[in-house]
Design an enzyme around this catalytic site. Structure first.
Site, mmCIF file in Angstrom:
data_model
loop_
_atom_site.group_PDB
_atom_site.id
_atom_site.type_symbol
_atom_site.label_atom_id
_atom_site.label_comp_id
_atom_site.label_asym_id
_atom_site.label_seq_id
_atom_site.Cartn_x
_atom_site.Cartn_y
_atom_site.Cartn_z
ATOM 1 N N ASP A 103 0.846 -1.194 0.000
ATOM 2 C CA ASP A 103 0.000 0.000 0.000
ATOM 3 C C ASP A 103 0.887 1.251 0.000
ATOM 4 O O ASP A 103 1.242 1.761 -1.054
ATOM 5 C CB ASP A 103 -0.938 -0.070 1.209
ATOM 6 C CG ASP A 103 -1.933 1.076 1.247
ATOM 7 O OD1 ASP A 103 -2.130 1.728 0.216
ATOM 8 O OD2 ASP A 103 -2.509 1.326 2.315
ATOM 9 N N ARG A 165 -10.472 -12.185 8.048
ATOM 10 C CA ARG A 165 -9.235 -12.763 7.514
ATOM 11 C C ARG A 165 -9.477 -14.135 6.906
ATOM 12 O O ARG A 165 -8.766 -14.567 6.015
ATOM 13 C CB ARG A 165 -8.187 -12.917 8.627
ATOM 14 C CG ARG A 165 -7.680 -11.600 9.197
ATOM 15 C CD ARG A 165 -6.451 -11.869 10.050
ATOM 16 N NE ARG A 165 -6.117 -10.769 10.942
ATOM 17 C CZ ARG A 165 -5.363 -9.725 10.602
ATOM 18 N NH1 ARG A 165 -4.903 -9.625 9.376
ATOM 19 N NH2 ARG A 165 -5.091 -8.783 11.482
HETATM 20 P P1 5GP Z 1 2.054 -0.512 3.621
HETATM 21 O O1 5GP Z 1 1.236 0.741 3.665
HETATM 22 O O2 5GP Z 1 3.152 -0.479 4.638
HETATM 23 O O3 5GP Z 1 2.550 -0.851 2.237
HETATM 24 O O4 5GP Z 1 1.059 -1.691 3.990
HETATM 25 C C1 5GP Z 1 0.940 -1.975 5.334
HETATM 26 C C2 5GP Z 1 -0.154 -2.834 5.778
HETATM 27 O O5 5GP Z 1 -1.354 -2.073 5.747
HETATM 28 C C3 5GP Z 1 -0.466 -4.103 5.021
HETATM 29 O O6 5GP Z 1 0.369 -5.167 5.393
HETATM 30 C C4 5GP Z 1 -1.870 -4.341 5.502
HETATM 31 O O7 5GP Z 1 -1.838 -4.974 6.753
HETATM 32 C C5 5GP Z 1 -2.425 -2.928 5.684
HETATM 33 N N1 5GP Z 1 -3.265 -2.574 4.550
HETATM 34 C C6 5GP Z 1 -2.998 -1.740 3.536
HETATM 35 N N2 5GP Z 1 -4.026 -1.662 2.668
HETATM 36 C C7 5GP Z 1 -4.980 -2.492 3.154
HETATM 37 C C8 5GP Z 1 -6.293 -2.867 2.696
HETATM 38 O O8 5GP Z 1 -6.817 -2.461 1.651
HETATM 39 N N3 5GP Z 1 -6.975 -3.747 3.475
HETATM 40 C C9 5GP Z 1 -6.473 -4.248 4.633
HETATM 41 N N4 5GP Z 1 -7.225 -5.103 5.306
HETATM 42 N N5 5GP Z 1 -5.238 -3.913 5.087
HETATM 43 C C10 5GP Z 1 -4.508 -3.049 4.343
#
Ligand code: 5GP
Ligand code: MG
Length: 183
Positions: A103, A165
């Site tokens: 993300d 989940r």
């Molecule tokens: P990052 O922002 O560090 O790339 O992603 C971090 C974490 O944010 C992911 O491992 C996940 O746990 C959570 N995350 C990001 N986008 C989503 C989403 O659309 N749905 C869910 N359930 N978690 C998300």
């Protein structure tokens, strides 16, 4: 649980087929190495990693890491903090770091260098999902299952408030789920 689903983005079959393809790629890329270490980022990557591992016919160890994201200076700028790890000795090992979704990219950018600092010989990164946003697209990921729209998704390891989940598909939830009181 089913009646909370707004839209199914990825079906059980689509996910399973793609997981097998990624597993084959990982196996091929590590063909010269005697063994690897798979490191799922808890809790979201748990289900993906379990399916992935069982399709990689190599000697492997499992390491675990728990990371928390926290809001940074702006809503879309996030930081990531490593809360705990159970990696074992990864000195000289070939590591595949597995996360559920890419993300903001903060998680991979925090954890991958740490694994190298701890002595890993190589670190490859693997995510089931990558969101269509610049921060995700510009973060290095060696294996990507699916590119998806920049929407909040749950299922196949991904949660909302720690629920959903165990859904076998990747879905979006109805708006009312987020406004409901007390789950
Ligand atoms: P990052 O922002 O560090 O790339 O992603 C971090 C974490 O944010 C992911 O491992 C996940 O746990 C959570 N995350 C990001 N986008 C989503 C989403 O659309 N749905 C869910 N359930 N978690 C998300
Ligand atoms: Mg998570």
């Amino acid at each position: 649980m089913e009646h909370d689903i707004e839209r199914v983005l990825l079906t059980r079959d689509q996910i399973q087929q793609r997981v097998r393809e990624i597993a084959s790629q990982i196996t091929a890329d590590h063909v010269g190495h005697r063994e690897i270490t798979i490191v799922p980022i808890l809790t979201g990557a748990m289900i993906f990693a379990c399916d992935l591992m069982r399709n990689i016919p190599m000697a492997m160890k499992i390491g675990l890491v728990t990371v928390s994201s926290y809001p940074g200076a702006s809503v879309r700028s996030m930081g990531a903090k490593i809360l705990g790890q159970q990696l074992g000795d990864i000195t000289g090992r070939h590591v595949v770091l597995v996360d559920d979704i890419l993300d903001s990219g903060q998680t991979l950018r925090a954890v991958a260098p740490l694994l190298l600092e701890l002595g890993a010989d190589s670190v490859r990164t693997c995510v089931l999902l990558r969101k269509d946003r610049p921060e995700a697209m510009s973060t290095q990921a060696d294996y990507v299952g699916f590119d998806i729209p920049d929407e909040f998704v749950v299922g196949y390891g991904l949660d909302y408030d720690d629920y959903y989940r165990n859904l076998p598909e990747v879905v979006t939830l109805k708006r009312e789920v987020y406004t409901r009181q007390g789950g």
